[in-house]
Design a protein around this motif. Sequence first.
Motif, short mmCIF file in Angstrom:
data_model
loop_
_atom_site.label_atom_id
_atom_site.label_comp_id
_atom_site.label_asym_id
_atom_site.label_seq_id
_atom_site.Cartn_x
_atom_site.Cartn_y
_atom_site.Cartn_z
N SER A 172 -0.57 9.75 17.07
CA SER A 172 0.49 10.80 17.27
C SER A 172 0.29 11.70 16.11
CB SER A 172 1.85 10.07 17.10
OG SER A 172 1.97 9.32 15.67
N SER A 173 1.05 12.78 16.26
CA SER A 173 1.14 13.97 15.46
C SER A 173 1.68 13.68 13.95
CB SER A 173 1.95 15.15 16.08
OG SER A 173 2.05 16.10 15.11
N ALA A 174 2.61 12.69 14.02
CA ALA A 174 3.29 12.25 12.84
C ALA A 174 2.14 11.46 12.08
CB ALA A 174 4.48 11.30 13.04
N LEU A 175 1.58 10.53 12.67
CA LEU A 175 0.65 9.77 11.93
C LEU A 175 -0.54 10.65 11.52
CD1 LEU A 175 -0.44 7.11 11.18
CD2 LEU A 175 -1.62 7.13 13.50
N LEU A 176 -1.00 11.59 12.05
CA LEU A 176 -2.13 12.47 11.62
C LEU A 176 -1.65 13.30 10.38
CD1 LEU A 176 -3.67 13.88 15.03
CD2 LEU A 176 -4.81 12.32 13.17
N SER A 177 -0.25 13.78 10.41
CA SER A 177 0.48 14.46 9.40
C SER A 177 0.24 13.61 8.15
CB SER A 177 1.60 14.92 9.93
OG SER A 177 1.57 16.16 10.81
N ALA A 178 0.79 12.46 8.35
CA ALA A 178 1.06 11.54 7.23
C ALA A 178 -0.58 11.24 6.59
CB ALA A 178 1.64 10.18 7.70
N VAL A 179 -1.59 10.93 7.31
CA VAL A 179 -2.86 10.83 6.75
C VAL A 179 -3.63 11.95 6.30
CG1 VAL A 179 -5.23 9.88 7.44
CG2 VAL A 179 -3.24 8.77 8.51
N ASP A 180 -3.20 13.17 6.84
CA ASP A 180 -3.73 14.37 6.16
C ASP A 180 -3.11 14.45 4.88
OD1 ASP A 180 -5.21 16.63 6.00
OD2 ASP A 180 -3.74 17.69 7.29
N LEU A 181 -1.99 14.40 4.85
CA LEU A 181 -1.27 14.59 3.39
C LEU A 181 -1.53 13.40 2.40
CD1 LEU A 181 0.97 15.90 1.85
CD2 LEU A 181 2.57 14.22 2.55
N TYR B 97 -5.61 4.20 4.06
CA TYR B 97 -5.40 4.53 2.65
C TYR B 97 -6.21 5.67 2.04
CZ TYR B 97 -9.42 0.98 2.62
OH TYR B 97 -10.49 0.33 3.05
N ASN B 98 -6.27 6.23 1.00
CA ASN B 98 -7.09 7.12 0.61
C ASN B 98 -8.03 6.56 -0.67
OD1 ASN B 98 -5.34 6.79 -1.81
ND2 ASN B 98 -4.39 8.87 -1.86
N GLU B 99 -8.99 7.69 -1.02
CA GLU B 99 -9.95 7.15 -2.03
C GLU B 99 -9.28 6.88 -3.54
OE1 GLU B 99 -13.03 9.88 -2.35
OE2 GLU B 99 -13.26 10.19 -0.17
N ALA B 100 -8.10 7.41 -3.60
CA ALA B 100 -7.54 6.74 -5.11
C ALA B 100 -7.33 5.36 -4.98
CB ALA B 100 -6.55 7.75 -5.28
N TYR B 101 -7.01 5.03 -3.65
CA TYR B 101 -6.31 3.38 -3.54
C TYR B 101 -7.49 2.43 -3.37
CZ TYR B 101 -3.74 -0.45 -1.57
OH TYR B 101 -3.34 -1.71 -1.29
N ALA B 102 -8.58 2.82 -2.78
CA ALA B 102 -9.79 2.02 -2.42
C ALA B 102 -9.97 0.96 -3.58
CB ALA B 102 -11.10 3.02 -1.92
N PRO B 103 -10.17 1.43 -4.90
CA PRO B 103 -10.64 0.67 -6.10
C PRO B 103 -9.56 -0.32 -6.08
CG PRO B 103 -10.97 3.02 -6.61
CD PRO B 103 -10.37 3.01 -5.28
N THR B 104 -8.49 -0.20 -5.73
CA THR B 104 -7.21 -0.99 -6.14
C THR B 104 -7.58 -2.23 -5.22
OG1 THR B 104 -5.97 0.84 -6.49
CG2 THR B 104 -4.85 -1.51 -5.84
N ILE B 105 -8.33 -2.15 -3.87
CA ILE B 105 -8.38 -3.30 -3.23
C ILE B 105 -9.61 -4.10 -3.28
CG2 ILE B 105 -6.60 -2.67 -1.55
CD1 ILE B 105 -8.56 -1.80 0.17
N GLY B 106 -10.69 -3.67 -4.39
CA GLY B 106 -11.95 -4.10 -4.68
C GLY B 106 -12.66 -4.25 -3.28
N ASN B 107 -13.32 -5.37 -3.04
CA ASN B 107 -14.47 -5.45 -1.93
C ASN B 107 -13.81 -5.86 -0.65
OD1 ASN B 107 -13.18 -8.38 -1.94
ND2 ASN B 107 -15.11 -8.97 -2.54
N LYS B 108 -12.37 -5.36 -0.64
CA LYS B 108 -11.78 -5.45 0.85
C LYS B 108 -11.99 -4.16 1.50
CE LYS B 108 -7.54 -8.21 -0.20
NZ LYS B 108 -7.91 -9.23 0.68
N HIS B 109 -12.56 -3.24 0.66
CA HIS B 109 -12.80 -1.79 1.32
C HIS B 109 -14.32 -1.80 1.57
CE1 HIS B 109 -13.19 2.65 1.67
NE2 HIS B 109 -14.39 2.59 0.82
#
Length: 671
Positions: free
Chosen positions: A39-48, A68-80
């Motif tokens: 949906s447009s709302a989801l794309l806008s949220a992900v883009d932001l 999630y974004n790249e800043a969040y990826a290290p937070t979850i370790g090997n889940k990413h």
Amino acid sequence: MGTTLPDRRAQRIATRGEIGALLAELDERSPLGPMTGWSSALLSAVDLMLSSRAEIVLFWGGHFCALYNEAYAPTIGNKHPHVLGQPAPEGWKELWTDLGPLLTGVRDSGETYHAKDRAFYIERSDGGGEEVFFDISYSPVFDDDGSVGGVLCIVSETTARVVAQREAVADRNRLWTIARDPFLIADRDGKWLNASPAWTDILGWTSDQLLGRTSEWMEHPDDVAITRAEIDDLAGGEATLRFENRFRDSSGDYHWFSWTAVPHGDLLYCVARDITAEKTASEALRATEEALRQSQKMETVGQLTGGVAHDFNNLLQVVTGNLDIIQRNLGEDQPRLVRAARNAMSGAERAAVLTQRLLAFSRRQPLAPRRLEPNRLIADMAEMMHRALGETIDFAFVQAARLWPIEIDANQLENALLNLAVNARDAMPEGGRLTIETANCHLDTDYAAREAEVRPGQYVLIAVSDTGEGMDRATADRAFEPFFTTKEVGRGTGLGLSMVYGFVKQSGGHVRIYSECGHGTTIKIYLPRSDGATAKAAATTAPEPLPKSENETILVCEDDEDVRAFTTEALADLGYAVLAAADGPGALDLVRRHADAIDLLFTDVVLPGGMTGAVLAERARTVKPDLRVLFTSGYARNAIVHHGRLDAGVELLPKPFTYTDLARRLRAMLD
């Protein structure tokens, strides 16, 4: 037809780094499907979200699929990256029971949820799970139809800070627990809220007994007001840098504490230090210094009184000697003169007793100690005590079993006890009770450190107690000073207690006074234990006729002209040939010239010109080795007396001596 807006957003998202590329690869394996169907709302949220540097994760749809974004990826370790686009219950299954209700709550309520240092358990490495902490803000994201499509989570991991804080708290708690100085947290009224274990270690009270109330219940009565004033100052915002008060422990003893405290908010933070030992040491030092000052004062006064007694004894020698001669030459037909001479001699003898007390205080009287049993000596004095005390005063003697022997001058000890009894009698004008008690005791090093001239060891205690008027502290502190008396003029010389003090000190002992107004006084005499054999008391013999000369020659050495005149006259009257000299060199010259004729040297101890009587005797014996020597003195100096005792083999006739004393002593030595 041109590209639609969602298509352009999807294309832009696909170009946003690694995460954008991964999102572009999502397909039907993700409940979200490919981005082209979002949906447009989801794309806008992900883009932001992808353009932000904050740690952000978006849980979307009914399955809470994770984006999630790249800043969040290290937070979850090997889940990413395998959890990207997948349902959260699968990717975060180890914490879903904790995370799921949070996300559901935001989605269902449409309200944001905030928390600081929120704890989570997460498995983000091969090593297993760990507890982590985050500052979190969970907000609802609305879909195109106006419903809540997902939850946008902005997080910031605070694990390092929380762990550091916890370690700091743990360190503080360890210090709180193990510190020997006690800590306290109280409210502004002084009510104890938290107390470190050191309080229990020091005072013995439990935490339950200490907390929930102020310390007034265990404060020293003299400290209650100042403690309350200090708490009021703290409550007013003024820090305490140094404050001292006393708390009672569970055994009833008081401890001194020194406080530092600061107010903060509604609380008072305090640290105390137990300074009881320091206070005790300081008080002991003060007492020792005071005892030393008192001892030095008494020593100075003793030197003065000893010197006065020496000169006075020479004067008394002239007076009593000549009165003795007058009495011997007065006939019975002159009763008035006989009576006058007898009265004059009585006054002179009382003056001689006074000088003996001065010498006793100054520790200059020659003593003749022998080993004796104190219980027997005191028991033998019972009749004398009853006569001295009178009918209105009861006398009791409490004997200790197996009392140690002492080595003491028996006559002087009797005089000392009699003086104490007379003082006690005067303090009980309406009657009362005098008790003498004996005991074995040990004065330890701590006691000796607090008292001047006291050596630690075993002592025999003789305590003389009365039920009289007692003394206040100021009077008791001066009681042993010579000429100090509280009696009216004419009823005392002020030398009774000072004589006791000097005699006990000269005998190697110790004396203390305890008194309370209206309750009485106790004088405690401590005399060193003796380890030698007990001497038997000498048998009493009838007086012998006055002995006279058997044609012997006496050399007299006396610097006082009047004393020398009396002595030579008395010796001549006794039939002795007399040679006289005023100083040591003169006497030594006579020894050299008449060595064969001289049978005995009678010399004063204190002589002018630097040659004492002891030196004269030593040099005279180099001329005549078998020369007998009799010393006389009104002031026992170190020449022949050491530690209050005559040197071995030394014969001394104290001044003032009588005609009879001189005759008997000379005959005893010459025979």
